[in-house]
Design a protein around this motif. Structure first.
Motif, PDB file in Angstrom:
ATOM      1  N   ALA A   1      13.162  29.832  33.051  1.00  0.00           N
ATOM      2  CA  ALA A   1      11.857  29.835  32.379  1.00  0.00           C
ATOM      3  C   ALA A   1      11.766  28.709  31.360  1.00  0.00           C
ATOM      4  O   ALA A   1      10.741  28.032  31.236  1.00  0.00           O
ATOM      5  CB  ALA A   1      11.642  31.195  31.693  1.00  0.00           C
ATOM      6  N   ALA A   2      12.881  28.477  30.655  1.00  0.00           N
ATOM      7  CA  ALA A   2      12.907  27.383  29.672  1.00  0.00           C
ATOM      8  C   ALA A   2      12.781  26.029  30.359  1.00  0.00           C
ATOM      9  O   ALA A   2      12.072  25.138  29.886  1.00  0.00           O
ATOM     10  CB  ALA A   2      14.194  27.450  28.859  1.00  0.00           C
TER      11      ALA A   2
ATOM     12  N   GLY B   1       9.280  25.505  31.427  1.00  0.00           N
ATOM     13  CA  GLY B   1       8.448  25.167  30.272  1.00  0.00           C
ATOM     14  C   GLY B   1       8.608  23.724  29.857  1.00  0.00           C
ATOM     15  O   GLY B   1       7.646  23.051  29.500  1.00  0.00           O
ATOM     16  N   ASP B   2       9.855  23.216  29.967  1.00  0.00           N
ATOM     17  CA  ASP B   2      10.110  21.813  29.617  1.00  0.00           C
ATOM     18  C   ASP B   2       9.411  20.884  30.593  1.00  0.00           C
ATOM     19  O   ASP B   2       9.066  19.745  30.247  1.00  0.00           O
ATOM     20  CB  ASP B   2      11.612  21.528  29.629  1.00  0.00           C
TER      21      ASP B   2
ATOM     22  N   ASN C   1       6.496  21.258  31.936  1.00  0.00           N
ATOM     23  CA  ASN C   1       5.037  21.250  31.796  1.00  0.00           C
ATOM     24  C   ASN C   1       4.573  20.180  30.824  1.00  0.00           C
ATOM     25  O   ASN C   1       5.263  19.809  29.923  1.00  0.00           O
ATOM     26  CB  ASN C   1       4.536  22.620  31.321  1.00  0.00           C
TER      27      ASN C   1
END
Length: 235
Positions: A228-229, A232-233, A235
């Motif tokens: 998930a991290a 997110g990076d 995006n």
């Protein structure tokens, strides 16, 4: 068991570094109070006991905190020299060799394994896997040379290097299910593979070993969080 109210261990159940201390305390036959820490909401006792790293494990003996797993192991061996078996050899040269390989496990094997599983790119992970395999092969040689054909790095009994490496065994078994890899492959490193099975069944070791299925579930949660991290990076 010796020890008692003057010994307290601040830990986190899934930490291989905390497991090292639990193994040493069990091997020495020392009783202690265990305090499970929430690393997302660290206690004031932990923060005040380890203000530099703010991490576990921390052993508190007579109100005085000792930090870092390898330092704690050596402290236990010295502070309770008359209790239970010695972790470090009596001979100064053999003691230095044991400390060398314990440091190697932390600086080379764990660092490479971390890169192999958490590297940001495929190339970085591949390089980590290559380094990890080389480190394990070196440890296979160390077991052959240090153990001199005996069951453990410490010879006939569990010693310092056994405890340092043994702290990783729960995650070694969990990662076999999580990632399909086993660094202690019976074909490539037969001595380490046999050592891992042997150590787990030692009477004073087995009771403190973690529940591997619980580690697997915890590992899946960490993988999901990492994914998930990473998303997110991106995006």
């Amino acid at each position: 068991m010796a020890g008692g109210d003057d010994l307290k261990l601040l830990g986190m159940w899934a930490s291989p570094f905390v497991l090292r201390v639990k193994l040493a305390l069990s091997l020495k036959g020392l009783s202690y109070e265990y305090v499970e820490e929430d690393l997302g909401n660290k206690s004031e006792v932990l923060l005040s006991s380890n203000p530099v790293h703010k991490s576990v494990p921390v052993l508190i003996h007579n109100g005085k905190p000792i930090c870092e797993s390898s330092v704690i192991l050596q402290y236990i061996d010295e502070a309770f020299a008359g209790t239970g078996p010695s972790l470090l050899p009596a001979d100064p040269y053999e003691r230095a060799i044991a400390r060398f390989w314990a440091a190697y496990i932390d600086s080379q094997m764990i660092a490479a394994s971390t890169k192999a599983s958490r590297g940001k790119t495929e190339e970085e992970r591949a390089e980590g896997k290559k380094q990890s395999l080389a480190a394990v092969e070196n440890l296979e040689g160390a077991l052959r040379d240090c153990g001199k054909g005996k069951p453990f790095f410490g010879g006939d009994s569990v010693g310092f290097v056994d405890v340092v490496l043994g702290g990783l065994l729960g995650w070694v078994r969990a990662n076999e299910e999580l990632q399909g890899t086993n660094p202690f492959d019976p074909e490539r490193t037969p001595l380490l593979a046999a050592w891992a099975e042997r150590l787990w069944t030692v009477e004073t070791v087995e009771p403190v070993m973690p529940d591997v299925s619980r580690l697997v579930e915890f590992g899946k949660m960490l993988q999901a969080r990492q994914a998930a991290a990473a998303a997110g990076d991106g995006n």
